[in-house]
Design a protein around this motif. Structure first.
Motif, PDB file in Angstrom:
ATOM      1  N   SER A  99       0.825  -1.208   0.000  1.00 54.83           N
ATOM      2  CA  SER A  99       0.000   0.000   0.000  1.00 54.83           C
ATOM      3  C   SER A  99       0.860   1.260   0.000  1.00 54.83           C
ATOM      4  O   SER A  99       0.498   2.273  -0.608  1.00 54.83           O
ATOM      5  CB  SER A  99      -0.927   0.013   1.217  1.00 54.83           C
ATOM      6  OG  SER A  99      -1.916  -0.983   1.104  1.00 54.83           O
ATOM      7  N   ALA A 100       1.997   1.195   0.673  1.00 55.28           N
ATOM      8  CA  ALA A 100       2.899   2.350   0.679  1.00 55.28           C
ATOM      9  C   ALA A 100       3.370   2.653  -0.741  1.00 55.28           C
ATOM     10  O   ALA A 100       3.581   3.802  -1.105  1.00 55.28           O
ATOM     11  CB  ALA A 100       4.092   2.085   1.585  1.00 55.28           C
ATOM     12  N   LYS A 101       3.494   1.613  -1.551  1.00 50.30           N
ATOM     13  CA  LYS A 101       3.927   1.812  -2.940  1.00 50.30           C
ATOM     14  C   LYS A 101       2.790   2.315  -3.832  1.00 50.30           C
ATOM     15  O   LYS A 101       3.020   3.159  -4.695  1.00 50.30           O
ATOM     16  CB  LYS A 101       4.484   0.495  -3.502  1.00 50.30           C
ATOM     17  CG  LYS A 101       4.931   0.596  -4.956  1.00 50.30           C
ATOM     18  CD  LYS A 101       5.728  -0.627  -5.399  1.00 50.30           C
ATOM     19  CE  LYS A 101       6.122  -0.543  -6.871  1.00 50.30           C
ATOM     20  NZ  LYS A 101       6.859  -1.743  -7.312  1.00 50.30           N
ATOM     21  N   TYR A 102       1.581   1.805  -3.627  1.00 53.73           N
ATOM     22  CA  TYR A 102       0.499   2.081  -4.578  1.00 53.73           C
ATOM     23  C   TYR A 102      -0.548   3.081  -4.111  1.00 53.73           C
ATOM     24  O   TYR A 102      -1.408   3.483  -4.876  1.00 53.73           O
ATOM     25  CB  TYR A 102      -0.162   0.772  -5.013  1.00 53.73           C
ATOM     26  CG  TYR A 102       0.755  -0.018  -5.901  1.00 53.73           C
ATOM     27  CD1 TYR A 102       0.965   0.366  -7.226  1.00 53.73           C
ATOM     28  CD2 TYR A 102       1.470  -1.107  -5.413  1.00 53.73           C
ATOM     29  CE1 TYR A 102       1.840  -0.327  -8.046  1.00 53.73           C
ATOM     30  CE2 TYR A 102       2.343  -1.808  -6.228  1.00 53.73           C
ATOM     31  CZ  TYR A 102       2.519  -1.408  -7.542  1.00 53.73           C
ATOM     32  OH  TYR A 102       3.396  -2.091  -8.354  1.00 53.73           O
ATOM     33  N   ASP A 103      -0.493   3.488  -2.848  1.00 55.60           N
ATOM     34  CA  ASP A 103      -1.445   4.490  -2.364  1.00 55.60           C
ATOM     35  C   ASP A 103      -0.676   5.675  -1.819  1.00 55.60           C
ATOM     36  O   ASP A 103      -0.075   5.593  -0.755  1.00 55.60           O
ATOM     37  CB  ASP A 103      -2.323   3.874  -1.273  1.00 55.60           C
ATOM     38  CG  ASP A 103      -3.263   4.906  -0.662  1.00 55.60           C
ATOM     39  OD1 ASP A 103      -3.588   5.887  -1.358  1.00 55.60           O
ATOM     40  OD2 ASP A 103      -3.667   4.723   0.505  1.00 55.60           O
ATOM     41  N   ASP A 104      -0.736   6.783  -2.545  1.00 57.44           N
ATOM     42  CA  ASP A 104       0.083   7.926  -2.103  1.00 57.44           C
ATOM     43  C   ASP A 104      -0.496   8.630  -0.884  1.00 57.44           C
ATOM     44  O   ASP A 104       0.153   9.455  -0.276  1.00 57.44           O
ATOM     45  CB  ASP A 104       0.324   8.912  -3.260  1.00 57.44           C
ATOM     46  CG  ASP A 104      -0.959   9.285  -3.969  1.00 57.44           C
ATOM     47  OD1 ASP A 104      -2.034   9.045  -3.388  1.00 57.44           O
ATOM     48  OD2 ASP A 104      -0.893   9.805  -5.092  1.00 57.44           O
ATOM     49  N   GLN A 105      -1.723   8.297  -0.530  1.00 55.29           N
ATOM     50  CA  GLN A 105      -2.301   8.893   0.678  1.00 55.29           C
ATOM     51  C   GLN A 105      -2.096   8.036   1.922  1.00 55.29           C
ATOM     52  O   GLN A 105      -2.543   8.391   3.001  1.00 55.29           O
ATOM     53  CB  GLN A 105      -3.807   9.094   0.476  1.00 55.29           C
ATOM     54  CG  GLN A 105      -4.139  10.224  -0.470  1.00 55.29           C
ATOM     55  CD  GLN A 105      -5.638  10.474  -0.482  1.00 55.29           C
ATOM     56  OE1 GLN A 105      -6.223  10.945   0.468  1.00 55.29           O
ATOM     57  NE2 GLN A 105      -6.274  10.117  -1.582  1.00 55.29           N
ATOM     58  N   THR A 106      -1.454   6.912   1.736  1.00 51.92           N
ATOM     59  CA  THR A 106      -1.372   5.966   2.851  1.00 51.92           C
ATOM     60  C   THR A 106      -0.476   6.491   3.969  1.00 51.92           C
ATOM     61  O   THR A 106       0.566   7.104   3.716  1.00 51.92           O
ATOM     62  CB  THR A 106      -0.897   4.580   2.352  1.00 51.92           C
ATOM     63  OG1 THR A 106      -1.581   3.574   3.084  1.00 51.92           O
ATOM     64  CG2 THR A 106       0.592   4.382   2.527  1.00 51.92           C
ATOM     65  N   ALA A 107      -0.939   6.275   5.200  1.00 51.68           N
ATOM     66  CA  ALA A 107      -0.265   6.859   6.365  1.00 51.68           C
ATOM     67  C   ALA A 107       0.792   5.915   6.935  1.00 51.68           C
ATOM     68  O   ALA A 107       0.614   5.352   7.998  1.00 51.68           O
ATOM     69  CB  ALA A 107      -1.309   7.199   7.426  1.00 51.68           C
ATOM     70  N   VAL A 108       1.885   5.738   6.205  1.00 50.98           N
ATOM     71  CA  VAL A 108       2.984   4.928   6.721  1.00 50.98           C
ATOM     72  C   VAL A 108       4.268   5.759   6.641  1.00 50.98           C
ATOM     73  O   VAL A 108       4.602   6.275   5.576  1.00 50.98           O
ATOM     74  CB  VAL A 108       3.187   3.645   5.891  1.00 50.98           C
ATOM     75  CG1 VAL A 108       4.174   2.723   6.578  1.00 50.98           C
ATOM     76  CG2 VAL A 108       1.871   2.921   5.652  1.00 50.98           C
ATOM     77  N   PRO A 109       4.969   5.901   7.757  1.00 52.99           N
ATOM     78  CA  PRO A 109       6.225   6.655   7.723  1.00 52.99           C
ATOM     79  C   PRO A 109       7.228   6.012   6.757  1.00 52.99           C
ATOM     80  O   PRO A 109       7.401   4.796   6.768  1.00 52.99           O
ATOM     81  CB  PRO A 109       6.733   6.554   9.168  1.00 52.99           C
ATOM     82  CG  PRO A 109       5.534   6.249   9.990  1.00 52.99           C
ATOM     83  CD  PRO A 109       4.651   5.429   9.109  1.00 52.99           C
TER      84      PRO A 109
END
Lengths: 152, 152
Positions: A99-109
């Motif tokens: 998700s960090a790769k494919y969702d630019d809104q994802t909340a992962v540091p």
DNA sequence: TAATTTTACTTGCAAAACACAAGTAATACT
DNA sequence: AGTATTACTTGTGTTTTGCAAGTAAAATTA
């Protein structure tokens, strides 16, 4: 889902926790340190209380959560993760990475993703330790007008 | 699911492919070499055709599958995996490993699990290569009285 | 070439799951 | 003793699913 759809391992996983809510409850338990009904009900995704009760019962029945009494408060119960649930951590981390790769809104540091790529095994061990200590893994969500728990 | 439930990476994944069928279609594409509507419809889990059509459309719209014409047959289309889908392989392998541990009926060769534990990265690379060559990864299901293979 | 079969869907309807609001019983707090 | 909180349950309308049947275009067969 009353009977097995097939003997495929993917199907087994989907039939165990493959709906819109079960995995979020397990996320709350594993990464956010939540243990009680009220804490689950307060999650960002706003699960309906009847669905929550239903999923907790299913997750308990299928060996993902162990329901125990809170010795200090007779109305709250704790839903603690079993080994079966702890063993989902690697899969959940893959999801986080994807998700960090494919969702630019994802909340992962980004730091966390870097560390994960560099030392996957270490991160997994670390998380397991922290869970056993009852620590929270993920940062609190950045919702406006809500206190985040960070200090200034 | 019309709008984002949250910015959690787990939620993003669930809202992308977290239902009872989407991931099975992706499994078919990645591990079983399937590419056409008919092949998906024939899967062990017996997906209803209206659901299948709906999921294929969603998966295409969300960038998991690329629909292309079959140049040799004007009525069949190919649904090919994108990089976004290929990047789910590590997560799917975690699921396979987890189910192999917790479901004693699961149809995964023990050799494969051993190899996966010993050389995870190698297995992933190997699978990616094979998919690019159009090879099947998983063994055909042990269903009695059904022809499994295509021949060359 | 006309009839049949196959492929990739769509349509209609009943059943199940879900979402939302409200209600309840036991416990804890004031 | 009265109020608030926690962990649910209940009722109702909406959405999603599952099943069976139908359809149009292309391919195959007679």
């Amino acid at each position: 889902m009353s009977e097995r759809r097939s003997n495929c391992p993917v199907t087994f996983a989907l039939d165990s926790y493959g709906d819109k809510w079960s995995l979020l409850i397990l996320r709350d338990v594993l990464f956010l340190g939540k243990r009680t009904y009220r804490e689950f009900a307060e999650s960002d995704e706003k699960i309906a209380t009847n669905i929550l009760a239903n999923r907790l019962e299913k997750l308990e029945r299928n060996g993902f959560l162990k329901k125990t009494r809170n010795p200090e408060n007779k109305r709250t119960n704790f839903y603690n993760p079993t080994l079966k649930t702890m063993d989902l951590i690697p899969m959940l981390l893959e999801i986080v990475q994807w998700s960090a790769k494919y969702d630019d809104q994802t909340a992962v540091p980004k730091d966390f993703i870097r560390k994960l790529k560099r030392d996957r095994f270490g991160v997994i061990q670390d998380i397991k330790e922290k869970i056993k200590q009852g620590e929270r893994i993920a940062p609190p969500p950045a919702s406006p007008g809500k206190k985040t728990g960070r200090k200034g």
